[in-house]
Design an enzyme around this catalytic site. Structure first.
Site, mmCIF file in Angstrom:
data_model
loop_
_atom_site.group_PDB
_atom_site.id
_atom_site.type_symbol
_atom_site.label_atom_id
_atom_site.label_comp_id
_atom_site.label_asym_id
_atom_site.label_seq_id
_atom_site.Cartn_x
_atom_site.Cartn_y
_atom_site.Cartn_z
ATOM 1 N N ASP A 487 0.879 -1.175 0.057
ATOM 2 C CA ASP A 487 -0.255 -0.123 -0.017
ATOM 3 C C ASP A 487 0.870 1.124 -0.065
ATOM 4 O O ASP A 487 2.087 1.249 0.250
ATOM 5 C CB ASP A 487 -0.934 0.005 1.250
ATOM 6 N N ASP A 557 -10.725 1.921 -3.338
ATOM 7 C CA ASP A 557 -11.255 1.866 -2.067
ATOM 8 C C ASP A 557 -12.727 1.542 -2.073
ATOM 9 O O ASP A 557 -13.307 1.294 -1.400
ATOM 10 C CB ASP A 557 -10.749 2.757 -1.367
HETATM 11 C C1 DGJ Z 1 -5.666 2.263 2.001
HETATM 12 C C2 DGJ Z 1 -6.197 1.137 1.262
HETATM 13 O O1 DGJ Z 1 -6.765 1.357 -0.088
HETATM 14 C C3 DGJ Z 1 -7.065 0.037 2.050
HETATM 15 O O2 DGJ Z 1 -7.461 -0.938 1.263
HETATM 16 C C4 DGJ Z 1 -6.491 -0.378 3.243
HETATM 17 O O3 DGJ Z 1 -5.490 -1.074 3.128
HETATM 18 C C5 DGJ Z 1 -5.916 0.930 4.155
HETATM 19 N N1 DGJ Z 1 -5.111 1.744 3.135
HETATM 20 C C6 DGJ Z 1 -5.194 0.444 5.191
HETATM 21 O O4 DGJ Z 1 -4.521 1.539 5.922
#
Ligand code: DGJ
Length: 747
Positions: A487, A557
């Site tokens: 990430d 997301d």
């Molecule tokens: C952003 C990501 O897009 C989410 O899926 C998740 O992993 C969060 N960060 C966790 O902080």
């Protein structure tokens, strides 16, 4: 002189100084001009090779306002279509490159010196790129130009693939003289198209609504998209544009795609000049870019992948899908069926312990899920987003047996285990920050801004990369980890490195990317069997650069099924289904609070790499049964979904925008799956049918659940009546946010 493969060929005619690059269906022609620079002649549908294309050259000065060469009144670069133009002699359009010299001059003169044409495709130093597996898959032209005054070499690389209608381009500068040069612009590609009768398509949006399809007519002047966010190509603009003819549709007509294999600041621009010539340039964003080239130093640009199709946008996308799935993505996971996963993020956020994760795993096993991914919150003192990035050791309060203990228990249940990292970031509340406050990207004396309470590690520094590598390596060598979610959740501000001298500060953003790529290369080489999924607050770095290391990306997301229709539709312009992470999440949806059925959520997520992301321990028996069936369905068709040809049928961006449909057809055309989605209920909607694509007109297909059979030609011309799709159909299509997925196979 020529080198040929089955479909691709590169010809060079010594007499005329012309190069003819032929793909399966395109021709790309340019020549050495009389000033020894390179002039572009043609890019479009394949044409016969011939001894001379000099009649394609246009230079008729149409006004007395042009500037000409002193020694040749008829010669002006303003009137000439070029391959890799410079500024400041007789061309006033934006150039492909610019070099500032010690005396302050920005004028250059790169002249043709030599070239070689050979089978295969060389690797790009330190940068991700498409590749060949044997030398009969592509032909490369390496063309060397030289500026005698500043003793600098410029090499242009062109590769034509045999199996795909794709041409790759990049450029490399080598300073062979004694001057200190500053490269302030170094684009990967420039093409001057003959005319401007085009529309520019781009994929733009924001967090949670990434890659929406935008189309605008080209007009005189500059139109561009870009990223200045440093750490990411961004959710705001994807590093991709296409030029399509106004009449080009999803299935017909001419289109040229431009995609940059890069994950940071980029610029994609079309300048239409006063003669209607369209100059396309794409590469690292010259804004805030300044690269010092000392004696014997070189600079390699990222690769641009140019696709030609006369089969509409779908035709273009299918070329990108095949090329990126098979010759950009790498490693054993490239061709393997991916595991169905459960991700803990929307299930628990930061609030979990070992018992909770094991309970999720137990239910996952009952349902047929194959991989449990522990997301954010497992390390340091991380109970919210304010702390611990950089402290990559397990939080023993939450996980008394550590990551290895938890991973082993999950393995013992017959499941694989995956783990989240955000390796590029640091929290001020961390041990790492106490030890190395100078490792943050920062400018002395200036206020620091944060994003999500976090700061960026200076990946231009080798010691930082090595440290983070060893932290991750410690975890991976100790625990049976099968998957990593990589990430990245903030962009660069106050861009400065305490590790770089003042004259190299303008290099930081690109050096950061080179550091990131080197770390990914090291980890994926040591752990080839780990499946990597990249992520940047969802789909903020969904680009070909990251796909080289991680064959799948968390698409957005936003897990709402209706929003995902747009995101996945837009993403499919360039990226294959095998690269799109798609999860069924809980309702009301956490991003938009919409309630959709479990069926519709799965019907959208099937067209990607399928998984779940909510607290499955709270499911009723009825819901568990539905999920078991979903998993069976996906597994049954997974190979087709991962490797088939994808067709977009109804767009959420045009027409009524209320209906969306797409389908995927197996390579042998014997199987297909289609998805139809209607967003809002319509009163008295009239007769509805869905016209399919990509089937074999002569094959007889059975649609699962229906009594009769249909020939491919029927389904692709008349289509299939929605009413006909079984007794359930009307019931299924009652209300809002409804969907229908159906499978077809030959008898
Ligand atoms: C952003 C990501 O897009 C989410 O899926 C998740 O992993 C969060 N960060 C966790 O902080």
């Amino acid at each position: 002189m020529s080198v040929r493969l089955n479909h691709a060929a590169i010809f060079f005619n010594e007499k005329t100084g012309e190069f003819h690059l032929q793909g399966r269906n395109f021709s790309y022609i340019f020549k050495i001009l009389k000033n020894n620079q390179l002039g572009h002649l043609y890019f479009g549908k394949k044409i016969h090779h011939r001894d001379s294309f000099s009649h394609l050259f246009t230079i008729s000065p149409r006004s007395n306002t042009t500037c000409q060469y002193e020694e040749d009144e008829s010669f002006s670069l303003e009137l000439i279509k070029q391959e890799y133009p410079s500024f400041g002699t007789t061309d006033f359009r934006e150039p492909a490159f610019q070099i500032i010299q010690e005396n302050g001059s920005r004028i250059t003169n790169f002249e043709y010196i030599k070239h070689k044409i050979f089978k295969g495709k060389p690797k790009l130093d330190g940068l991700p790129s498409t590749y060949t597996e044997n030398e009969d898959e592509a032909i490369t032209l390496e063309l060397v130009l030289y500026d005698h005054l500043i003793e600098t070499e410029l090499t242009l690389f062109y590769t034509v693939f045999d199996r795909f209608d794709a041409l790759t381009r990049s450029a490399k500068f080598v300073n062979k003289g004694n001057q200190r040069l500053s490269l302030t612009r170094a684009m990967s590609v420039n093409i001057d198209f003959f005319d401007s009768n085009f529309e520019m398509l781009h994929l733009s949006g924001a967090w949670a609504r990434e890659r929406h399809v935008k189309i605008r007519k080209l007009e005189q002047g500059i139109q561009s998209i870009s990223s200045t966010r440093g750490t990411a190509s961004s959710p705001h603009h994807n590093p991709f544009i296409a030029l399509k003819r106004p009449e080009t549709t999803e299935h017909q007509g001419e289109v040229f795609g431009f995609s940059l294999v890069y994950s940071g600041n980029f610029l994609a621009q079309v300048e239409v000049d006063h003669y209607g010539v369209s100059r396309v340039t794409m590469g690292i964003n010259p804004f805030d870019f300044n690269w010092l080239l000392k004696k014997n130093e070189s600079f390699q640009t990222p690769e641009a992948v140019i696709v030609y199709s006369d089969q509409g946008l779908n035709g273009m996308s299918q070329i990108y899908h095949e090329l990126y799935r098979t010759r950009l993505a790498r490693g054993p996971w490239r061709d393997k069926i991916r595991p169905i996963l459960i991700n803990t993020w929307e299930a628990t956020y930061f609030d979990f312990d070992e018992e909770k994760i094991l309970n999720i795993a137990k239910t996952a096993k009952e349902l047929g899920i194959e991989l449990v991914v522990l997301d954010d919150g497992w390390f340091g003192n991380r109970n919210d987003d304010k702390t611990s990035l950089g402290d990559w050791f397990p939080n023993k309060k939450k996980l008394p047996n550590g990551i290895s203990g938890l991973a082993k228990k999950i393995n013992d249940m017959g499941l694989k285990f995956g783990l989240w990292f955000e390796p590029e970031m640091i929290s001020k509340a961390s041990n790492l920050y106490k030890k190395h406050p100078d490792w943050l990207i920062q400018v002395p004396g200036r206020r620091l801004s944060h994003g999500r309470n976090q700061y960026i590690l200076d990946f231009s520094r080798k010691e930082v990369i090595e440290y983070i590598y060893s932290m991750i390596d410690n975890i991976l060598s100790d625990a049976p980890i099968s998957y990593i979610k990589w990430d990245m959740n903030r962009y660069m501000t106050e861009i400065g490195s305490l590790g770089l001298p003042p004259e190299r500060q303008g290099e930081l953003s690109h050096r950061y990317l080179l550091g990131l790529y080197s770390l990914l290369e090291k980890l994926t080489s040591k752990y080839p069997d780990i499946l990597f999924e990249s992520c940047a607050s969802g789909g903020g770095r969904f680009d070909p650069g990251m796909l080289y290391y991680a064959p799948q990306t968390w698409t957005s997301d936003n897990t709402d099924a209706v929003e995902r229709l747009k995101v996945q539709y837009g993403t499919s312009m360039v990226y294959p289904l095998s690269s799109m992470g798609a999860h069924v999440s809980g309702v009301p949806n956490h991003q938009v609070h919409r309630i959709t059925s479990l069926n519709t959520r799965a019907a959208v997520a099937y067209f990607g790499i399928f998984g779940y992301e909510f607290d499955i321990t709270k499911l009723s028996e009825r819901e568990k049964n539905i999920i078991r069936k979903q998993i069976d369905f996906y597994k049954k068709h997974q190979e087709l979904i991962q490797t088939g040809k994808f067709y977009r049928l109804l767009s959420p961006f045009t027409g009524t925008k209320n209906e969306v449909a797409w389908m995927v057809v197996s390579r042998d055309q014997k199987e297909a799956i289609a998805g139809y989605y209607r967003i809002l209920a319509e009163p008295l909607p009239g007769f509805k049918k869905l016209v399919l694509k990509g089937l074999n007109p002569d094959f007889e297909y059975k649609i699962e659940g229906l009594p009769q059979t249909y020939f491919g030609d029927e389904l692709m011309n008349f289509g299939i009546l929605l009413d006909e799709l079984g007794g359930n159909w009307k019931k299924e299509l009652t209300g809002d946010f409804v969907s229908l997925v159906f499978a077809l196979h030959t008898l």
